[in-house]
Design an enzyme around this catalytic site. Sequence first.
Site, PDB file in Angstrom:
ATOM      1  N   SER A 124       0.610  -1.255   0.114  1.00  0.00           N
ATOM      2  CA  SER A 124       0.001   0.121  -0.097  1.00  0.00           C
ATOM      3  C   SER A 124       0.778   1.261  -0.106  1.00  0.00           C
ATOM      4  O   SER A 124       1.945   1.168   0.687  1.00  0.00           O
ATOM      5  CB  SER A 124      -0.773  -0.266   1.253  1.00  0.00           C
ATOM      6  OG  SER A 124      -1.668   1.183   1.225  1.00  0.00           O
ATOM      7  N   TYR A 149      -2.202  -0.880  10.679  1.00  0.00           N
ATOM      8  CA  TYR A 149      -2.484  -1.509   9.526  1.00  0.00           C
ATOM      9  C   TYR A 149      -1.355  -1.261   8.387  1.00  0.00           C
ATOM     10  O   TYR A 149      -0.698  -2.130   7.996  1.00  0.00           O
ATOM     11  CB  TYR A 149      -3.787  -0.955   8.898  1.00  0.00           C
ATOM     12  CG  TYR A 149      -3.868  -1.267   7.311  1.00  0.00           C
ATOM     13  CD1 TYR A 149      -3.960  -2.606   6.944  1.00  0.00           C
ATOM     14  CD2 TYR A 149      -3.611  -0.494   6.325  1.00  0.00           C
ATOM     15  CE1 TYR A 149      -3.932  -2.676   5.867  1.00  0.00           C
ATOM     16  CE2 TYR A 149      -3.652  -0.516   5.054  1.00  0.00           C
ATOM     17  CZ  TYR A 149      -3.885  -1.862   4.793  1.00  0.00           C
ATOM     18  OH  TYR A 149      -3.921  -2.032   3.402  1.00  0.00           O
ATOM     19  N   LYS A 153       1.912  -3.811   6.555  1.00  0.00           N
ATOM     20  CA  LYS A 153       2.420  -3.618   5.299  1.00  0.00           C
ATOM     21  C   LYS A 153       3.869  -3.503   5.189  1.00  0.00           C
ATOM     22  O   LYS A 153       4.516  -4.232   4.251  1.00  0.00           O
ATOM     23  CB  LYS A 153       1.715  -2.522   4.353  1.00  0.00           C
ATOM     24  CG  LYS A 153       0.237  -2.880   4.244  1.00  0.00           C
ATOM     25  CD  LYS A 153       0.081  -4.248   3.367  1.00  0.00           C
ATOM     26  CE  LYS A 153      -1.572  -4.469   3.309  1.00  0.00           C
ATOM     27  NZ  LYS A 153      -2.045  -5.810   2.746  1.00  0.00           N
TER      28      LYS A 153
HETATM   29  P1  NAD Z   1     -11.072  -6.957   1.086  1.00  0.00           P
HETATM   30  O1  NAD Z   1     -11.352  -7.152   2.364  1.00  0.00           O
HETATM   31  O2  NAD Z   1     -12.269  -6.993   0.211  1.00  0.00           O
HETATM   32  O3  NAD Z   1     -10.394  -8.438   0.558  1.00  0.00           O
HETATM   33  C1  NAD Z   1      -9.532  -9.133   1.490  1.00  0.00           C
HETATM   34  C2  NAD Z   1      -9.871 -10.515   1.415  1.00  0.00           C
HETATM   35  O4  NAD Z   1      -9.191 -11.302   2.205  1.00  0.00           O
HETATM   36  C3  NAD Z   1     -11.280 -10.825   2.164  1.00  0.00           C
HETATM   37  O5  NAD Z   1     -12.183 -11.543   1.110  1.00  0.00           O
HETATM   38  C4  NAD Z   1     -11.180 -11.289   3.189  1.00  0.00           C
HETATM   39  O6  NAD Z   1     -12.188 -12.313   3.663  1.00  0.00           O
HETATM   40  C5  NAD Z   1      -9.995 -12.398   3.114  1.00  0.00           C
HETATM   41  N1  NAD Z   1      -9.224 -12.715   4.211  1.00  0.00           N
HETATM   42  C6  NAD Z   1      -8.689 -11.789   5.249  1.00  0.00           C
HETATM   43  N2  NAD Z   1      -8.150 -12.312   6.390  1.00  0.00           N
HETATM   44  C7  NAD Z   1      -7.838 -13.482   5.846  1.00  0.00           C
HETATM   45  C8  NAD Z   1      -7.138 -14.935   6.334  1.00  0.00           C
HETATM   46  N3  NAD Z   1      -6.535 -14.833   7.455  1.00  0.00           N
HETATM   47  N4  NAD Z   1      -7.117 -15.767   5.577  1.00  0.00           N
HETATM   48  C9  NAD Z   1      -8.025 -16.020   4.255  1.00  0.00           C
HETATM   49  N5  NAD Z   1      -8.434 -14.816   3.913  1.00  0.00           N
HETATM   50  C10 NAD Z   1      -8.602 -13.805   4.531  1.00  0.00           C
HETATM   51  O7  NAD Z   1     -10.098  -5.994   0.638  1.00  0.00           O
HETATM   52  P2  NAD Z   1      -9.405  -5.466  -0.567  1.00  0.00           P
HETATM   53  O8  NAD Z   1      -9.615  -4.009  -0.658  1.00  0.00           O
HETATM   54  O9  NAD Z   1      -9.789  -6.329  -1.661  1.00  0.00           O
HETATM   55  O10 NAD Z   1      -7.891  -5.589  -0.133  1.00  0.00           O
HETATM   56  C11 NAD Z   1      -7.028  -6.495  -0.591  1.00  0.00           C
HETATM   57  C12 NAD Z   1      -5.817  -6.357  -0.486  1.00  0.00           C
HETATM   58  O11 NAD Z   1      -5.224  -5.076  -0.728  1.00  0.00           O
HETATM   59  C13 NAD Z   1      -5.475  -6.275   1.214  1.00  0.00           C
HETATM   60  O12 NAD Z   1      -4.299  -7.034   1.549  1.00  0.00           O
HETATM   61  C14 NAD Z   1      -5.290  -4.810   1.410  1.00  0.00           C
HETATM   62  O13 NAD Z   1      -4.641  -4.528   2.573  1.00  0.00           O
HETATM   63  C15 NAD Z   1      -4.835  -4.320   0.208  1.00  0.00           C
HETATM   64  N6  NAD Z   1      -5.076  -3.004  -0.003  1.00  0.00           N
HETATM   65  C16 NAD Z   1      -6.160  -2.620  -0.408  1.00  0.00           C
HETATM   66  C17 NAD Z   1      -6.388  -1.072  -0.588  1.00  0.00           C
HETATM   67  C18 NAD Z   1      -7.876  -0.430  -0.482  1.00  0.00           C
HETATM   68  O14 NAD Z   1      -7.863   0.762  -0.583  1.00  0.00           O
HETATM   69  N7  NAD Z   1      -8.636  -1.288  -0.760  1.00  0.00           N
HETATM   70  C19 NAD Z   1      -5.274  -0.154  -0.599  1.00  0.00           C
HETATM   71  C20 NAD Z   1      -3.802  -0.804  -0.619  1.00  0.00           C
HETATM   72  C21 NAD Z   1      -3.782  -2.134  -0.250  1.00  0.00           C
HETATM   73  C1  WQD Z   2      -9.606   9.748   1.063  1.00  0.00           C
HETATM   74  C2  WQD Z   2      -9.818  11.000   1.192  1.00  0.00           C
HETATM   75  C3  WQD Z   2     -10.331  11.766   3.348  1.00  0.00           C
HETATM   76  C4  WQD Z   2     -14.120   9.636   4.112  1.00  0.00           C
HETATM   77  C5  WQD Z   2      -7.119   4.773   3.200  1.00  0.00           C
HETATM   78  C6  WQD Z   2      -5.800   4.184   3.883  1.00  0.00           C
HETATM   79  C7  WQD Z   2      -4.502   3.695   3.185  1.00  0.00           C
HETATM   80  C8  WQD Z   2      -5.343   2.821   1.771  1.00  0.00           C
HETATM   81  C9  WQD Z   2      -6.511   3.571   1.150  1.00  0.00           C
HETATM   82  C10 WQD Z   2      -5.267   0.359   2.411  1.00  0.00           C
HETATM   83  C11 WQD Z   2      -9.181  11.677   2.405  1.00  0.00           C
HETATM   84  C12 WQD Z   2     -11.342  11.954   2.671  1.00  0.00           C
HETATM   85  C13 WQD Z   2     -12.992  10.217   3.431  1.00  0.00           C
HETATM   86  C14 WQD Z   2     -15.085  10.475   4.283  1.00  0.00           C
HETATM   87  C15 WQD Z   2     -13.792  12.356   3.402  1.00  0.00           C
HETATM   88  N1  WQD Z   2      -5.834   1.449   2.181  1.00  0.00           N
HETATM   89  N2  WQD Z   2     -12.764  11.660   3.169  1.00  0.00           N
HETATM   90  N3  WQD Z   2     -15.116  11.951   3.877  1.00  0.00           N
HETATM   91  O1  WQD Z   2      -7.146   7.968   3.830  1.00  0.00           O
HETATM   92  O2  WQD Z   2      -6.637   8.331   1.291  1.00  0.00           O
HETATM   93  O3  WQD Z   2      -6.604   6.002   2.602  1.00  0.00           O
HETATM   94  O4  WQD Z   2      -7.483   3.863   2.263  1.00  0.00           O
HETATM   95  O5  WQD Z   2      -3.927   0.086   2.031  1.00  0.00           O
HETATM   96  O6  WQD Z   2      -4.060   2.893   3.774  1.00  0.00           O
HETATM   97  O7  WQD Z   2      -5.374   4.940   4.877  1.00  0.00           O
HETATM   98  O8  WQD Z   2      -8.472   6.847   1.732  1.00  0.00           O
HETATM   99  O9  WQD Z   2     -10.893   6.974   1.222  1.00  0.00           O
HETATM  100  O10 WQD Z   2     -10.320   6.743   3.818  1.00  0.00           O
HETATM  101  O11 WQD Z   2      -9.985   8.932   2.227  1.00  0.00           O
HETATM  102  O12 WQD Z   2     -13.734  13.839   3.310  1.00  0.00           O
HETATM  103  O13 WQD Z   2     -16.191  10.278   4.515  1.00  0.00           O
HETATM  104  O14 WQD Z   2     -11.325  11.390   1.372  1.00  0.00           O
HETATM  105  O15 WQD Z   2     -10.109  12.784   4.099  1.00  0.00           O
HETATM  106  O16 WQD Z   2      -8.732  13.049   1.910  1.00  0.00           O
HETATM  107  P1  WQD Z   2      -6.994   7.209   2.414  1.00  0.00           P
HETATM  108  P2  WQD Z   2     -10.057   7.446   2.291  1.00  0.00           P
END
Ligand code: NAD
Ligand code: WQD
Length: 338
Positions: A124, A149, A153
């Site tokens: 991330s 969190y 990562k």
């Molecule tokens: P998500 O929660 O929709 O998907 C994660 C999946 O992993 C889920 O289906 C959950 O049931 C499964 N899971 C969790 N723990 C588990 C375990 N111990 N064993 C087996 N399955 C398990 O999330 P997502 O948004 O699809 O994110 C996927 C990956 O990408 C995550 O690792 C997340 O941290 C990373 N990521 C997400 C974002 C974002 O904003 N969505 C941003 C950066 C990184």
């Molecule tokens: C985006 C913008 C908020 C909600 C997070 C995690 C990051 C990554 C992605 C996994 C910001 C604003 C939000 C609301 C708002 N996840 N906001 N009202 O904070 O950039 O990142 O998700 O790895 O680790 O920290 O994403 O979607 O929460 O916020 O004004 O109800 O929207 O302040 O500027 P963020 P976000």
Amino acid sequence: MSILVTGGAGYIGSHTALELLNAGYDVIILDNLCNSKTESVKRVEEITGKKAKFIEADIRDREALDRVFAQNSIDAVIHFAGLKSVPESWQKPLDYYENNISGTVTLCKAMQAAGCKKIVFSSSATVYGAENESPLREDMPTGKTTNPYGTTKLYIEKILQDTYEADKEWSVCLLRYFNPIGAHESGRIGEDPRGIPNNLMPYIMRVVVGKLPELTIYGNDFNTPDGTGVRDYIHVVDLALGHIKAVEKVLGETGCNIYNLGTGIGYSVLDIKAGVEKAIGRPLPFKFGPRRAGDIDTCFSDPSKAKAELGWEAKRDLDKMCEDTVRWQLGNPDGYGD
Ligand code: NAD
Ligand code: WQD
């Protein structure tokens, strides 16, 4: 070629499983369903007309993993499984460290024992912390994460880097995602968060379907052109296609590489609101509220390394991200349902 997709029933995993099937890979999804439903997998099969194998299991369960590797010939792993809520990680840091870090170590040990040493990992942009200036480049310093969190990562990146250093037969791709939004254009799969969403786009979608009254914009006094926070939103299908390129890379050569997956463009909260309003054809109720703790002004990527080395770049613009999210949400106001 057969790819094990951990967390493949989730938001990004389901979109990636779909693109893997479209690209001709065999797909084995392993998920404990703690944050997803099997309906996403059914719909991926419906859209592609192809079968994925689904295994309900936990990445912390070594015996289950050993069985999966013994019973299937797996060429590479794309590892999405993990917990991802920033506020929850403050409340339950041990759950986050156990699930994300111990789970990854258990997975890698099972992979090593089975001789499968190719992994693509969901990292991330959060690993860049608050101190680097955008555009963020892969060679910038990491280490100053701002929540448990994000720290999971960072540690997992280090664990995978050390694993490669110890055994150069490994092939590791660390993908740093920026802010994934959007949905498959079929409108059949998308993001389905539980409870009140923390992230911007899922929160806006609850307002669009009338389940929440209004969006609160967290702060309008940031050091940005319109005062609201700026982020690098990326269409989840572009992100999924980045994984296809990354899996080709790990299948083709050993090494340990890091890539940003972003568009390189920063949009403000007001830009996103305007994009959604264009897609729904009406104004979105909103108010300005105080800043959210930990939020930074601006975060966007320099995506040039992924373009140069993976031949990947994001193609879908903000209008497309908003249209596709709205199509998914209006077609599925209750997400995947109960
Ligand atoms: P998500 O929660 O929709 O998907 C994660 C999946 O992993 C889920 O289906 C959950 O049931 C499964 N899971 C969790 N723990 C588990 C375990 N111990 N064993 C087996 N399955 C398990 O999330 P997502 O948004 O699809 O994110 C996927 C990956 O990408 C995550 O690792 C997340 O941290 C990373 N990521 C997400 C974002 C974002 O904003 N969505 C941003 C950066 C990184
Ligand atoms: C985006 C913008 C908020 C909600 C997070 C995690 C990051 C990554 C992605 C996994 C910001 C604003 C939000 C609301 C708002 N996840 N906001 N009202 O904070 O950039 O990142 O998700 O790895 O680790 O920290 O994403 O979607 O929460 O916020 O004004 O109800 O929207 O302040 O500027 P963020 P976000």
